[in-house]
Scaffold this motif. Structure first.
Motif, PDB file in Angstrom:
ATOM      1  N   ALA A  46     -12.158 -27.162   4.099  1.00  0.00           N
ATOM      2  CA  ALA A  46     -12.437 -25.892   3.201  1.00  0.00           C
ATOM      3  C   ALA A  46     -13.369 -26.131   2.251  1.00  0.00           C
ATOM      4  O   ALA A  46     -13.260 -27.205   1.558  1.00  0.00           O
ATOM      5  CB  ALA A  46     -10.914 -25.502   2.782  1.00  0.00           C
ATOM      6  N   THR A  47     -13.954 -25.087   2.011  1.00  0.00           N
ATOM      7  CA  THR A  47     -14.759 -24.950   0.742  1.00  0.00           C
ATOM      8  C   THR A  47     -14.188 -23.832  -0.316  1.00  0.00           C
ATOM      9  O   THR A  47     -14.119 -22.900   0.432  1.00  0.00           O
ATOM     10  CB  THR A  47     -16.363 -24.890   1.079  1.00  0.00           C
ATOM     11  N   ILE A  48     -14.324 -24.058  -1.479  1.00  0.00           N
ATOM     12  CA  ILE A  48     -13.851 -23.138  -2.180  1.00  0.00           C
ATOM     13  C   ILE A  48     -14.937 -22.523  -3.076  1.00  0.00           C
ATOM     14  O   ILE A  48     -16.139 -23.012  -3.489  1.00  0.00           O
ATOM     15  CB  ILE A  48     -12.852 -23.604  -3.382  1.00  0.00           C
ATOM     16  N   VAL A  49     -15.198 -20.972  -2.979  1.00  0.00           N
ATOM     17  CA  VAL A  49     -15.959 -20.314  -3.650  1.00  0.00           C
ATOM     18  C   VAL A  49     -15.403 -19.392  -4.693  1.00  0.00           C
ATOM     19  O   VAL A  49     -14.482 -18.545  -4.281  1.00  0.00           O
ATOM     20  CB  VAL A  49     -16.933 -19.336  -2.881  1.00  0.00           C
ATOM     21  N   GLN A  50     -15.726 -19.402  -6.102  1.00  0.00           N
ATOM     22  CA  GLN A  50     -15.244 -18.456  -6.980  1.00  0.00           C
ATOM     23  C   GLN A  50     -15.808 -17.255  -6.927  1.00  0.00           C
ATOM     24  O   GLN A  50     -17.417 -17.140  -7.176  1.00  0.00           O
ATOM     25  CB  GLN A  50     -15.175 -19.031  -8.208  1.00  0.00           C
ATOM     26  N   GLY A  51     -15.456 -16.109  -6.940  1.00  0.00           N
ATOM     27  CA  GLY A  51     -16.128 -14.641  -6.934  1.00  0.00           C
ATOM     28  C   GLY A  51     -15.215 -13.622  -6.704  1.00  0.00           C
ATOM     29  O   GLY A  51     -14.174 -13.628  -6.372  1.00  0.00           O
ATOM     30  N   ASP A  52     -16.016 -12.303  -6.985  1.00  0.00           N
ATOM     31  CA  ASP A  52     -15.014 -11.119  -6.683  1.00  0.00           C
ATOM     32  C   ASP A  52     -15.889 -10.335  -5.670  1.00  0.00           C
ATOM     33  O   ASP A  52     -17.278 -10.222  -5.883  1.00  0.00           O
ATOM     34  CB  ASP A  52     -15.395 -10.413  -8.143  1.00  0.00           C
ATOM     35  N   VAL A  53     -15.216  -9.765  -4.808  1.00  0.00           N
ATOM     36  CA  VAL A  53     -15.921  -9.124  -3.505  1.00  0.00           C
ATOM     37  C   VAL A  53     -16.877  -7.896  -3.960  1.00  0.00           C
ATOM     38  O   VAL A  53     -17.610  -7.392  -3.145  1.00  0.00           O
ATOM     39  CB  VAL A  53     -14.812  -8.626  -2.775  1.00  0.00           C
ATOM     40  N   ARG A  54     -16.608  -7.361  -5.249  1.00  0.00           N
ATOM     41  CA  ARG A  54     -17.529  -6.504  -5.822  1.00  0.00           C
ATOM     42  C   ARG A  54     -18.892  -6.929  -6.291  1.00  0.00           C
ATOM     43  O   ARG A  54     -19.737  -5.912  -6.682  1.00  0.00           O
ATOM     44  CB  ARG A  54     -16.736  -5.661  -6.778  1.00  0.00           C
ATOM     45  N   ASP A  55     -18.959  -8.263  -6.230  1.00  0.00           N
ATOM     46  CA  ASP A  55     -20.341  -8.933  -6.677  1.00  0.00           C
ATOM     47  C   ASP A  55     -21.027  -9.062  -5.279  1.00  0.00           C
ATOM     48  O   ASP A  55     -20.871  -9.869  -4.737  1.00  0.00           O
ATOM     49  CB  ASP A  55     -19.913 -10.054  -7.111  1.00  0.00           C
ATOM     50  N   ARG A  56     -21.982  -8.027  -5.052  1.00  0.00           N
ATOM     51  CA  ARG A  56     -22.416  -8.212  -3.880  1.00  0.00           C
ATOM     52  C   ARG A  56     -23.374  -9.478  -3.545  1.00  0.00           C
ATOM     53  O   ARG A  56     -23.317  -9.816  -2.291  1.00  0.00           O
ATOM     54  CB  ARG A  56     -23.351  -6.957  -3.490  1.00  0.00           C
ATOM     55  N   ALA A  57     -24.094  -9.917  -4.556  1.00  0.00           N
ATOM     56  CA  ALA A  57     -24.961 -11.015  -4.270  1.00  0.00           C
ATOM     57  C   ALA A  57     -24.129 -12.223  -4.042  1.00  0.00           C
ATOM     58  O   ALA A  57     -24.310 -13.019  -3.096  1.00  0.00           O
ATOM     59  CB  ALA A  57     -25.689 -11.349  -5.730  1.00  0.00           C
ATOM     60  N   LYS A  58     -22.973 -12.420  -4.639  1.00  0.00           N
ATOM     61  CA  LYS A  58     -22.044 -13.556  -4.342  1.00  0.00           C
ATOM     62  C   LYS A  58     -21.227 -13.410  -2.959  1.00  0.00           C
ATOM     63  O   LYS A  58     -21.416 -14.300  -2.397  1.00  0.00           O
ATOM     64  CB  LYS A  58     -20.660 -13.468  -5.539  1.00  0.00           C
ATOM     65  N   LEU A  59     -21.031 -12.203  -2.835  1.00  0.00           N
ATOM     66  CA  LEU A  59     -20.420 -11.909  -1.473  1.00  0.00           C
ATOM     67  C   LEU A  59     -21.119 -12.041  -0.309  1.00  0.00           C
ATOM     68  O   LEU A  59     -20.807 -12.512   0.914  1.00  0.00           O
ATOM     69  CB  LEU A  59     -19.609 -10.526  -1.431  1.00  0.00           C
ATOM     70  N   ASP A  60     -22.432 -11.540  -0.562  1.00  0.00           N
ATOM     71  CA  ASP A  60     -23.615 -11.752   0.623  1.00  0.00           C
ATOM     72  C   ASP A  60     -23.561 -13.292   0.888  1.00  0.00           C
ATOM     73  O   ASP A  60     -23.914 -13.622   2.042  1.00  0.00           O
ATOM     74  CB  ASP A  60     -24.885 -11.175   0.177  1.00  0.00           C
TER      75      ASP A  60
END
Length: 211
Positions: A46-60
């Protein structure tokens, strides 16, 4: 190798699913969470990514080149979160989606339990219904799940109902829901375009036993 993105990876069902997949050499996990500190045990695959799904750039960036997206999200704006996931998947040309919703969004829970469920969480279900409608309209290869009231029982025991069938039972374990999710991840053609109620057999009643 299946590249899986887990959205809301700190959630309790998601943690069960990740644990079940942790020793699977055919799965590469990306765990996307607003609060990664909740991920107390990170599998080697596994790799961990911190983010919010409403942040489209991070989600993309997280969705890009994934094979499957499994979303275990919640909140008053669940419909907005779902629309962000849908838009990102469409933009990144990723098709397979597993999304956990809630029972009662179609008034499919019969009898006194249905009345109690609607009186208890009816208003909270509205964004879940809007999320379900958005997913069904998206043309993605989705599987949506509507679990009964959740327990922490250490068991895998469940049955399924279809979208337009009366819901059965009152409870189901988080581990059971995770087991179903893992089955779909390992066999992506399973329950394709399925909208499934999930409950423990033999738990019919007027309300969950712990309420």
């Amino acid at each position: 190798m299946t590249k899986l993105l887990v959205l809301g990876a700190g959630g309790q069902i998601a943690r069960h699913a990740v644990a079940m997949l942790s020793s699977d050499a055919n799965i590469a996990l990306t765990l996307f969470a607003r609060s990664p500190e909740k991920l107390t045990q990170t599998p080697a695959n596994a790799t961990i990514v911190q983010g919010d799904v409403r942040d489209r750039a991070k989600l993309d960036e997280a969705i890009k080149e994934r094979d499957i997206v499994y979303a275990n999200l919640t909140g008053e704006d669940l419909d907005a979160q779902a629309r962000s996931v849908i838009a990102s998947m469409q933009a990144m040309n990723v098709k397979r989606l597993i999304f956990v919703l809630a029972l009662g969004i179609y008034d499919e829970v019969p009898g006194k339990f249905g009345e109690w469920n609607n009186a208890t969480i009816g208003e909270e279900l509205k964004p879940f219904r809007r999320a379900a409608d958005a997913i069904e309209a998206s043309k993605l290869d989705y599987t949506t799940l509507r679990p009964a009231w959740l327990t922490d029982e250490d068991e895998v025991d469940y049955e399924l109902t279809e979208r337009d069938a009366p819901f059965k039972g009152t409870v189901v374990s988080r581990k059971s829901v995770a087991d179903l999710i893992v089955k779909v991840i390992r066999s992506p053609s399973l329950h394709l375009r399925g909208n499934l109620g999930v409950n423990k057999p033999g738990t019919d009643g007027d309300k969950p036993y712990f309420m």
